[in-house]
Design an enzyme around this catalytic site. Structure first.
Site, PDB file in Angstrom:
ATOM      1  N   GLU A  11       5.610 -22.368  -0.481  1.00 54.20           N
ATOM      2  CA  GLU A  11       4.539 -23.255   0.520  1.00 54.20           C
ATOM      3  C   GLU A  11       4.206 -24.505  -0.474  1.00 54.20           C
ATOM      4  OE1 GLU A  11       1.911 -19.713   0.384  1.00 54.20           O
ATOM      5  OE2 GLU A  11       1.747 -20.387   2.386  1.00 54.20           O
ATOM      6  N   GLY A  77       1.370  -8.394   4.456  1.00 53.78           N
ATOM      7  CA  GLY A  77       1.954  -7.380   5.157  1.00 53.78           C
ATOM      8  C   GLY A  77       1.028  -6.858   6.281  1.00 53.78           C
ATOM      9  N   MET A 192      -1.984  -9.850  -2.013  1.00 54.51           N
ATOM     10  CA  MET A 192      -2.224  -9.597  -3.449  1.00 54.51           C
ATOM     11  C   MET A 192      -3.341 -10.465  -4.050  1.00 54.51           C
ATOM     12  SD  MET A 192       1.489  -8.413  -4.503  1.00 54.51           S
ATOM     13  CE  MET A 192       0.914  -7.913  -6.116  1.00 54.51           C
ATOM     14  N   GLU A 193      -4.226 -11.376  -3.290  1.00 54.86           N
ATOM     15  CA  GLU A 193      -5.003 -12.644  -4.101  1.00 54.86           C
ATOM     16  C   GLU A 193      -6.482 -12.956  -3.397  1.00 54.86           C
ATOM     17  OE1 GLU A 193      -1.784 -13.218  -2.810  1.00 54.86           O
ATOM     18  OE2 GLU A 193      -0.473 -13.005  -4.731  1.00 54.86           O
ATOM     19  N   ASP A 216       5.850  -8.941   6.715  1.00 55.17           N
ATOM     20  CA  ASP A 216       6.702  -7.723   6.598  1.00 55.17           C
ATOM     21  C   ASP A 216       5.507  -6.763   7.316  1.00 55.17           C
ATOM     22  OD1 ASP A 216       5.198  -6.358   4.115  1.00 55.17           O
ATOM     23  OD2 ASP A 216       5.301  -8.477   3.753  1.00 55.17           O
TER      24      ASP A 216
HETATM   25  N1  ADE Z   1       2.188  -9.824   0.676  1.00 55.13           N
HETATM   26  C1  ADE Z   1       3.206 -10.128   1.445  1.00 55.13           C
HETATM   27  N2  ADE Z   1       3.678  -8.763   2.066  1.00 55.13           N
HETATM   28  C2  ADE Z   1       2.824  -7.907   1.238  1.00 55.13           C
HETATM   29  C3  ADE Z   1       2.741  -6.460   0.891  1.00 55.13           C
HETATM   30  N3  ADE Z   1       3.388  -5.728   1.778  1.00 55.13           N
HETATM   31  N4  ADE Z   1       1.968  -5.804   0.302  1.00 55.13           N
HETATM   32  C4  ADE Z   1       1.393  -6.595  -0.792  1.00 55.13           C
HETATM   33  N5  ADE Z   1       1.187  -7.849  -0.639  1.00 55.13           N
HETATM   34  C5  ADE Z   1       2.270  -8.531   0.431  1.00 55.13           C
END
Ligand code: ADE
Length: 249
Positions: A11, A77, A192-193, A216
């Site tokens: 990105e 996710g 995660m951030e 996902d």
């Molecule tokens: N970022 C994208 N998909 C994720 C997932 N399944 N777990 C944690 N961070 C993500």
């Protein structure tokens, strides 16, 4: 100055390529690119993955670059059953799902701030929602390759506003998804951030907003869905949404 922070390298590469009059400064293993993006003075940077990396990046954005506002882009996710790959979430509230100081404090409470979540900038949530919806309706078809639009059936995608939970784990099991749904019922997606960026912004009193593309389903298939999607689809989403957002300012 407006800062566009990206959780994915791809990105950041696309956004940086659209900058005019670029000046790059390297600090603490990051490259901060300052320039003009769609007519707006910005600094763009790749946060790297995880809460510590995001926190240190955003701290530099605020203290070294004088960022007066952070817009954070990335993938996530799905936790909500309503979401499919290619949908967009605008975070109105950010959690750190792995913060756990029990029995001293209730689960998810962030010790310094004594809260279990942090609100994002309400005005920006609305503007980003409009930008994301305009992107889905008008730009997705021209910006994302037909191969990926077909293989992922990227039609009638939606933009939802809700909670986002962050933690230093890639979630890839239905058991963990169920657990997160029970613990944090208003959370739509996991990454995660964002929760770390929200904490630093709360500490410095700087407004922030978060936009995430669903990459996902955070279950056993998560890792398979992930890499191609990020490169071929999510980066185009971020560029398209940020363009619409900046044009609306
Ligand atoms: N970022 C994208 N998909 C994720 C997932 N399944 N777990 C944690 N961070 C993500």
């Amino acid at each position: 100055m407006l800062a566009i922070l990206s959780a994915m390298r791809e990105e950041n590469t696309l956004l940086s390529a659209s900058l005019k009059n670029v000046k790059t400064k390297n600090i603490g293993s990051r490259s901060y690119h300052c320039g003009e993006l769609f007519g707006q003075e910005v600094v763009v940077v790749f946060s790297h993955w995880g809460k510590v990396a995001a926190a240190s990046t955003v701290t530099v954005l605020i203290t070294e670059f004088g960022a007066s506002e952070i817009v954070f882009t990335g993938v996530a996710g799905a936790i909500s059953e309503k979401l499919r790959i290619g949908d967009i979430v605008i975070g109105n509230r950010l959690y750190q799902h792995d913060m756990d100081v029990r029995p001293i404090l209730p689960r998810h409470t962030i010790p310094l701030l004594n809260v279990d979540s942090m609100p994002s900038s309400a005005g920006r949530v609305h503007q980003l929602e409009l930008a994301a919806k305009a992107f889905l309706a008008n730009d997705l078809e021209s910006m994302v390759d037909e191969t990926y639009r077909r293989s992922l059936s990227l039609v009638d995608r939606q933009c939802l506003v809700g909670g986002i939970a962050s933690g230093d784990q890639f979630i890839s099991s239905s058991e963990r998804v169920d657990d997160l749904r029970q613990r944090l019922p208003d959370v739509l997606c996991v990454e995660m951030e964002g929760g770390a960026v929200a904490q630093v912004c709360a500490e410095f009193d700087v407004p922030f907003s978060v936009v995430r593309t669903i990459s996902d389903s955070a279950d056993e298939a998560a890792a398979i869905d992930f890499p191609v999607f990020v490169e071929r689809v999510a980066s185009q989403y971020s560029l398209g949404i940020i363009k619409r957002f900046i044009e609306s300012l």
